[in-house]
Design a protein around this motif. Structure first.
Motif, PDB file in Angstrom:
ATOM      1  N   ASN A 119       0.834  -1.192   0.000  1.00 45.47           N
ATOM      2  CA  ASN A 119       0.000   0.000   0.000  1.00 45.47           C
ATOM      3  C   ASN A 119       0.872   1.247   0.000  1.00 45.47           C
ATOM      4  OD1 ASN A 119      -2.488   1.401   0.064  1.00 45.47           O
ATOM      5  ND2 ASN A 119      -3.307   0.009   1.625  1.00 45.47           N
ATOM      6  N   GLU A 120       0.240   2.401  -0.133  1.00 40.55           N
ATOM      7  CA  GLU A 120       0.929   3.691  -0.052  1.00 40.55           C
ATOM      8  C   GLU A 120       0.239   4.548   0.996  1.00 40.55           C
ATOM      9  OE1 GLU A 120       2.783   4.962  -4.255  1.00 40.55           O
ATOM     10  OE2 GLU A 120       0.592   4.863  -4.289  1.00 40.55           O
ATOM     11  N   VAL A 122      -1.156   8.308   1.992  1.00 38.10           N
ATOM     12  CA  VAL A 122      -1.559   9.556   1.330  1.00 38.10           C
ATOM     13  C   VAL A 122      -2.133  10.553   2.334  1.00 38.10           C
ATOM     14  CG1 VAL A 122      -2.024   8.446  -0.884  1.00 38.10           C
ATOM     15  CG2 VAL A 122      -3.867   8.652   0.796  1.00 38.10           C
ATOM     16  N   SER A 135       1.558  18.974  -0.178  1.00 35.69           N
ATOM     17  CA  SER A 135       2.667  18.144   0.265  1.00 35.69           C
ATOM     18  C   SER A 135       2.575  17.901   1.771  1.00 35.69           C
ATOM     19  CB  SER A 135       4.011  18.806  -0.069  1.00 35.69           C
ATOM     20  OG  SER A 135       4.210  19.947   0.750  1.00 35.69           O
ATOM     21  N   TYR A 202      -4.213   5.187   4.103  1.00 37.30           N
ATOM     22  CA  TYR A 202      -3.657   4.424   2.983  1.00 37.30           C
ATOM     23  C   TYR A 202      -4.318   4.863   1.676  1.00 37.30           C
ATOM     24  CZ  TYR A 202      -1.884   1.208   6.555  1.00 37.30           C
ATOM     25  OH  TYR A 202      -1.242   0.649   7.635  1.00 37.30           O
ATOM     26  N   ALA A 203      -3.619   4.669   0.577  1.00 38.00           N
ATOM     27  CA  ALA A 203      -4.179   4.985  -0.734  1.00 38.00           C
ATOM     28  C   ALA A 203      -5.458   4.184  -0.970  1.00 38.00           C
ATOM     29  CB  ALA A 203      -3.162   4.678  -1.818  1.00 38.00           C
ATOM     30  N   VAL A 214      -7.307  13.276  -2.513  1.00 37.82           N
ATOM     31  CA  VAL A 214      -5.901  13.114  -2.156  1.00 37.82           C
ATOM     32  C   VAL A 214      -5.132  14.401  -2.458  1.00 37.82           C
ATOM     33  CG1 VAL A 214      -3.772  11.854  -2.639  1.00 37.82           C
ATOM     34  CG2 VAL A 214      -5.961  10.632  -2.548  1.00 37.82           C
ATOM     35  N   THR A 217       1.027  12.216  -1.891  1.00 36.66           N
ATOM     36  CA  THR A 217       1.425  10.836  -1.591  1.00 36.66           C
ATOM     37  C   THR A 217       2.806  10.857  -0.954  1.00 36.66           C
ATOM     38  OG1 THR A 217       0.177   9.962  -3.474  1.00 36.66           O
ATOM     39  CG2 THR A 217       1.899   8.549  -2.554  1.00 36.66           C
ATOM     40  N   LYS A 219       6.527   9.873   0.061  1.00 38.46           N
ATOM     41  CA  LYS A 219       7.630   9.203  -0.610  1.00 38.46           C
ATOM     42  C   LYS A 219       7.983   7.937   0.172  1.00 38.46           C
ATOM     43  CE  LYS A 219       9.658  13.428  -2.551  1.00 38.46           C
ATOM     44  NZ  LYS A 219      10.874  14.299  -2.607  1.00 38.46           N
ATOM     45  N   SER A 220       8.292   6.876  -0.541  1.00 40.48           N
ATOM     46  CA  SER A 220       8.563   5.592   0.101  1.00 40.48           C
ATOM     47  C   SER A 220       9.752   5.639   1.057  1.00 40.48           C
ATOM     48  CB  SER A 220       8.796   4.509  -0.967  1.00 40.48           C
ATOM     49  OG  SER A 220       9.892   4.866  -1.797  1.00 40.48           O
TER      50      SER A 220
END
Length: 264
Positions: A119-120, A122, A135, A202-203, A214, A217, A219-220
């Motif tokens: 998942n991502e 957001v 941001s 989560y996204a 949204v 997102t 950054k990982s």
């Protein structure tokens, strides 16, 4: 006269005997049908709610001998419940940390553990909100009075959110404005209802709601990888059925349902 009376009584007796005789095969009640099914309890992260509810329908159709019941909540609380002996056959976590806790205590069947989706993270606001930030760095904007996040100690989404804030060095500046949810779906509800200006979810959560949008997102590199591990609980009384459910979750059908709801 006596002979006639005797004949009449004999006829009546024969008639009654015929009426009350042994019923034919077609009159016998049908034998009871065996309906025993394996009922499995799946303890799953709240973010999986919509995807798993759809998967339940298709899984039970393909596996008529198994019935699935869900217990949704934050991964940390679910792991705690399993650790305290709450009945469960499968554990689906939104983080490796909570699964690791159970594995260290030998409360899951280690050989069944597998990561089944990702998942991502957001940043969201209400669909009709006037918030314009784009941001995570701009969360320090003083106009944002209520920022919803999951409780970091029990909610993986909250833990990831804290990692993001720590990475950006904005955690201290947000104190007093953070609103904590008991799971990620409560965070989503806070934003949908307008009780929070923005929220971190989560996204997949954002994807299922028409009442949020949204803004950014994460950054990982700002947080640990968001992976979802699943495993059969060691104390399961229906281990074979539990394994079948996990196998289905990682099959092409299972993956398609997860992707439909915003999972990777």
């Amino acid at each position: 006269m006596k002979k006639q009376l005797f004949a009449l009584c004999t006829s009546v007796a024969l008639l009654l005997s015929a009426c009350s005789g042994t019923p034919s095969q077609s009159d016998k009640p049908a034998p009871a049908v065996q309906t025993d099914k394996a009922e499995i309890m799946v303890s799953a992260a709240a973010s999986l709610t919509d995807a798993l509810n759809e998967l339940k329908t298709t899984f039970e159709t393909d596996h008529p001998g198994i019935v699935v019941t869900y217990n949704f909540g934050s991964s940390g609380k679910l792991a705690q419940q399993i650790g305290q002996g709450a009945p469960s056959d499968v554990f689906l976590s939104a983080s490796a940390k909570d699964m690791n806790v159970l594995e260290e205590k030998q409360l899951i069947a280690k050989d069944t553990r597998q990561d089944f989706t990702k998942n991502e993270l957001v940043l969201i606001t209400g669909a009709n909100s006037s918030v314009k930030i784009d941001s995570f760095e701009k969360l320090t904007d003083p106009a944002l009075q209520h920022i919803a996040v999951g409780e970091p100690e029990a909610v993986p989404a909250g833990r990831y959110a804290k990692e993001v804030m720590d990475a950006l060095k904005i955690t201290d500046s947000l104190q007093g404005r953070l609103v904590y949810g008991s799971d990620v779906r409560q965070v989503l509800t806070f934003v949908e209802s307008g009780n929070a200006d923005v929220g971190i979810v989560y996204a997949s959560d954002a994807a299922i709601s028409k009442n949020v949008k949204v803004l950014a997102t994460a950054k990982s590199e700002w947080h640990k990888p968001i992976v979802y591990p699943g495993a059969v609980v060691a104390a399961s009384t229906h281990a074979d059925a539990a394994k079948a459910f996990l196998s289905y979750l990682t099959s092409d059908k299972g993956k398609a349902i997860l992707q439909k709801y915003g999972f990777q």
